[in-house]
Each structure stands twice: as structure tokens, then as C-alpha cells.
Design a protein around this motif. Structure first.
Motif, PDB file in Angstrom:
ATOM      1  N   PHE A  77       0.762  -1.256   0.047  1.00  0.00           N
ATOM      2  CA  PHE A  77       0.150  -0.061   0.225  1.00  0.00           C
ATOM      3  C   PHE A  77       1.041   1.181   0.062  1.00  0.00           C
ATOM      4  N   LEU A  78       1.733   1.390   0.784  1.00  0.00           N
ATOM      5  CA  LEU A  78       2.738   2.378   0.965  1.00  0.00           C
ATOM      6  C   LEU A  78       3.618   2.821  -0.657  1.00  0.00           C
ATOM      7  N   ILE A  79       3.978   1.527  -0.931  1.00  0.00           N
ATOM      8  CA  ILE A  79       4.812   1.755  -2.313  1.00  0.00           C
ATOM      9  C   ILE A  79       3.780   2.169  -3.335  1.00  0.00           C
ATOM     10  N   ALA A 101      -6.296   3.051  -6.399  1.00  0.00           N
ATOM     11  CA  ALA A 101      -5.475   2.254  -5.867  1.00  0.00           C
ATOM     12  C   ALA A 101      -5.964   1.333  -4.727  1.00  0.00           C
ATOM     13  N   ARG A 102      -7.065   1.670  -4.107  1.00  0.00           N
ATOM     14  CA  ARG A 102      -7.509   0.577  -2.887  1.00  0.00           C
ATOM     15  C   ARG A 102      -8.313  -0.316  -3.742  1.00  0.00           C
ATOM     16  N   ILE A 103      -8.881  -0.253  -4.754  1.00  0.00           N
ATOM     17  CA  ILE A 103      -9.332  -1.477  -5.622  1.00  0.00           C
ATOM     18  C   ILE A 103      -8.312  -2.222  -5.920  1.00  0.00           C
ATOM     19  N   LYS A 154      -4.206  -8.307  -3.072  1.00  0.00           N
ATOM     20  CA  LYS A 154      -4.388  -9.115  -1.762  1.00  0.00           C
ATOM     21  C   LYS A 154      -5.054 -10.263  -1.868  1.00  0.00           C
ATOM     22  N   LYS A 155      -6.483 -10.269  -2.606  1.00  0.00           N
ATOM     23  CA  LYS A 155      -7.091 -11.510  -2.543  1.00  0.00           C
ATOM     24  C   LYS A 155      -6.502 -12.683  -3.540  1.00  0.00           C
ATOM     25  N   ARG A 156      -5.775 -12.125  -4.563  1.00  0.00           N
ATOM     26  CA  ARG A 156      -4.786 -13.164  -5.490  1.00  0.00           C
ATOM     27  C   ARG A 156      -3.759 -13.618  -4.788  1.00  0.00           C
TER      28      ARG A 156
END
Length: 84
Positions: free
Chosen positions: A4-6, A69-71, A77-79
Motif C-alpha cells: 500500500f505504501l509503495i 489504488a484501493r481497488i 491481496k485476494k490473488r
């Protein structure tokens, strides 16, 4: 660093320069003497309206970028959780 930060830093480094240099408007010949300063300056109320419109435009672009970016991060994350 987490993903997320990257991603957030990558978005900031790609969007911030384009926002800073996006307002280059040349209405006449570049090489004519005083070409950029021939137009009348805006009065104070018009300048404030223009600034407010610019701020709203940048805010909307930033919010849309954060939502995208969140989507993307949720999909990644799911993958990643499925692959392990």
C-alpha cells in the motif's frame, strides 16, 4: 515497506509533477515580445473562482486515484491469499 505504501508513493510521484506543470497555456506566438503578458489580468473575485475550480479539480483527481489504488490493492491481496 508494504504494498500500500509503495503504491501510494508511486501515485504521488506520478501525479504531483503533472499537477505542478499542467497549467502551461500559451495563447499567442511564443517568440513574440511580451506575448504571455498581453492578456488582461483577472480581478480578485475571478482569480479566487479560478483557484477554487483548480483546487476542486485536483481534489477530485486525487480521490479517484486513491479509490483506484484501493481497488487494485484489494484485488492483489485476494490473488496473493489464493495463491498461497
Amino acid at each position: 515497506m508494504n504494498l500500500f505504501l509503495i503504491t501510494l508513493l508511486a501515485l504521488v510521484f506520478t501525479i504531483a509533477p503533472s499537477v505542478a506543470f499542467a497549467e502551461t497555456v500559451m495563447d499567442k506566438d511564443v517568440f513574440a515580445p511580451g506575448a504571455q503578458f498581453d492578456s488582461k489580468p483577472l480581478d480578485e473575485a475571478q482569480q479566487e473562482d479560478q483557484d477554487l475550480a483548480d483546487i476542486w479539480t485536483y481534489a477530485i483527481i486525487i480521490v479517484i486515484g486513491i479509490i483506484i489504488a484501493r481497488i487494485v490493492l484489494q484485488v492483489v491481496k485476494k490473488r496473493m491469499s489464493r495463491s498461497t
